[in-house]
Design an enzyme around this catalytic site. Structure first.
Site, short mmCIF file in Angstrom:
data_model
loop_
_atom_site.label_atom_id
_atom_site.label_comp_id
_atom_site.label_asym_id
_atom_site.label_seq_id
_atom_site.Cartn_x
_atom_site.Cartn_y
_atom_site.Cartn_z
N ASP A 274 51.22 49.86 41.93
CA ASP A 274 52.31 49.35 41.07
C ASP A 274 52.82 50.40 40.10
O ASP A 274 53.19 50.09 38.97
CB ASP A 274 51.81 48.13 40.27
CG ASP A 274 51.46 46.99 41.21
OD1 ASP A 274 50.62 46.16 40.84
OD2 ASP A 274 52.02 46.95 42.32
N1 LIG Z 1 49.24 52.01 47.50
C1 LIG Z 1 49.81 50.86 47.11
N2 LIG Z 1 49.59 49.73 47.81
C2 LIG Z 1 50.17 48.57 47.42
C3 LIG Z 1 50.98 48.53 46.26
C4 LIG Z 1 51.19 49.75 45.54
O1 LIG Z 1 51.92 49.79 44.54
N3 LIG Z 1 50.59 50.88 46.00
N4 LIG Z 1 51.48 47.31 45.82
C5 LIG Z 1 50.76 46.15 46.32
C6 LIG Z 1 51.28 44.80 45.93
N5 LIG Z 1 50.56 44.32 44.76
C7 LIG Z 1 51.32 44.01 43.68
O2 LIG Z 1 52.53 43.97 43.79
C8 LIG Z 1 49.16 44.13 44.74
C9 LIG Z 1 48.47 43.94 45.92
C10 LIG Z 1 47.09 43.76 45.90
C11 LIG Z 1 46.39 43.74 44.71
C12 LIG Z 1 44.92 43.54 44.73
O3 LIG Z 1 44.28 43.48 43.70
N6 LIG Z 1 44.40 43.40 45.96
C13 LIG Z 1 42.93 43.17 46.16
C14 LIG Z 1 42.70 42.20 47.31
C15 LIG Z 1 43.41 40.88 47.01
C16 LIG Z 1 43.32 39.94 48.23
O4 LIG Z 1 42.73 40.37 49.25
O5 LIG Z 1 43.83 38.83 48.10
C17 LIG Z 1 42.31 44.50 46.56
O6 LIG Z 1 42.96 45.24 47.35
O7 LIG Z 1 41.16 44.71 46.12
C18 LIG Z 1 47.07 43.94 43.53
C19 LIG Z 1 48.45 44.11 43.54
C20 LIG Z 1 50.64 46.22 47.81
N7 LIG Z 1 49.97 47.43 48.14
#
Ligand SMILES: Nc1nc2c(c(=O)[nH]1)N[C@@H](CN(C=O)c1ccc(C(=O)N[C@@H](CCC(=O)O)C(=O)O)cc1)CN2
Length: 330
Positions: A274
């Site tokens: 983000d």
């Molecule tokens: N490299 C990036 N990947 C992603 C981004 C980014 O900016 N850079 N944006 C996200 C979307 N997003 C908010 O908009 C977001 C997605 C996931 C998470 C998060 O905490 N995910 C957890 C798992 C959650 C789940 O499995 O339900 C995690 O990965 O540990 C926060 C914000 C998309 N990808």
């Protein structure tokens, strides 16, 4: 960086061009100025050109001469030259006769100016001749953003080809979304992920022929390896007003913080979560009368509009990289 690669890639593809001198009446217009030949009034079609280079005297003259010399007529011209930063940005909209200015020649003419000024970006598009951008949509459990994009695509407001939808969640075949995708021949790929296996290689294979990706509530953080491997732009929608409330559950973060404005942010995806260059933001007031449910609902409504506006701007060549982490959006 990635967006510049994308812009350059489009420019390369445009240069290999589409020399078809198609005269497409659907998106053509007749120039109602002095016609060169009263017996035959040319059918004119729209073109867009964006340019980004080090600032110099005479760039606008050069670019407008290039268009006028081939009988093109400029309908709109935006220029941005930031103070204390020796760069030049422009975006021009024009109409032209593809018989007088064939598509391949147009690419070569703009490329010659780009070389003269050592341009960082020079991209021209003729929407009625050039292929639509190919995109893949990635999402997780919630599909309100996907539904909005499919509806805007269906009513022609999103000029893209949706090559596929990829999700780490399965969906029953009798749902509205799945029936829509099936009706329009858009493949749905269920790619289940785990904390230890994000299956990014499979996703890369599925999206290799796209021009850019859209994360429509995709809740998996993409690795730097994935982003480098893909090498083109990835656009995300965050249902919060970045840089506030990064990460998961931004609406709840905002509710707990007692904010009076909530928002949504569409941005380019970078390795840092983000934190990529912001493309579009939308806000709405909230008050003590709102609860978490209304925060979430208002956020989702903003999210849908913000994402589709960002994608439309991107497809219309309105979005250019500016500095290390900003954008120019004409
Ligand atoms: N490299 C990036 N990947 C992603 C981004 C980014 O900016 N850079 N944006 C996200 C979307 N997003 C908010 O908009 C977001 C997605 C996931 C998470 C998060 O905490 N995910 C957890 C798992 C959650 C789940 O499995 O339900 C995690 O990965 O540990 C926060 C914000 C998309 N990808």
């Amino acid at each position: 960086m990635m967006m510049m690669m994308m812009m350059r890639r489009i420019s390369e593809r445009a240069a290999t061009g589409f020399s078809k001198n198609l005269i497409l009446r659907s998106s053509a217009s007749r120039f109602h100025g002095e016609s060169l030949d009263s017996s035959v009034s040319p059918v004119l079609i729209p073109g867009v050109h964006v340019f980004h280079c080090q600032d110099a005297v005479g760039i606008v003259a050069k670019l407008s001469d290039c268009i006028a010399a081939k009988g093109g007529n400029i309908l709109g011209y935006d220029v941005f030259v930031p103070e204390n930063n020796n760069v030049f940005y422009s975006r021009s909209e024009f109409i032209f006769d593809p018989v007088k200015w064939p598509r391949q020649q147009m690419s070569e003419d703009f490329q010659a100016i780009a070389q003269r000024y050592g341009a960082m970006n020079s991209v021209v598009r003729v929407p009625s001749i050039d292929p639509k951008y190919k995109i893949a949509l990635l999402l997780s459990k919630q599909d309100h953003c996907l539904v909005e994009m499919l509806h805007r695509w269906q009513d022609g407001k999103l000029p893209v080809d949706i090559t596929c939808v990829i999700s780490n969640h399965g969906r029953a075949s009798n749902t509205h979304v799945m029936r829509f995708l099936e009706r329009h021949g858009i493949p749905y790929h269920y790619v289940a992920t785990t904390k230890d296996n994000k299956r990014e290689d499979e996703i890369l294979e599925l999206v290799k022929d796209t021009d850019f990706l859209v994360l429509a509530r995709y809740m998996q953080i993409l690795s730097g390896k994935f982003l480098k491997g893909y090498g083109k732009d990835v656009i995300n929608i965050h249902h919060g007003l970045l840089p506030s409330f990064k990460g998961g559950y931004p609406a709840k973060q905002a509710f707990d913080a007692g904010v009076k404005l909530i928002g949504a942010t569409s941005h380019f995806v970078t390795e840092e979560l983000d934190a990529g260059p912001i493309i579009e933001q939308m806000v709405e007031s909230v008050s003590h009368r709102d609860n978490l449910r209304s925060f979430v609902q208002k956020s989702e409504d903003l999210e849908k509009k913000c994402l589709t506006k960002a994608i439309k701007s991107y497809c219309e060549l309105r979005v250019l990289p500016y500095g290390t982490n900003k954008t120019v959006v004409f």
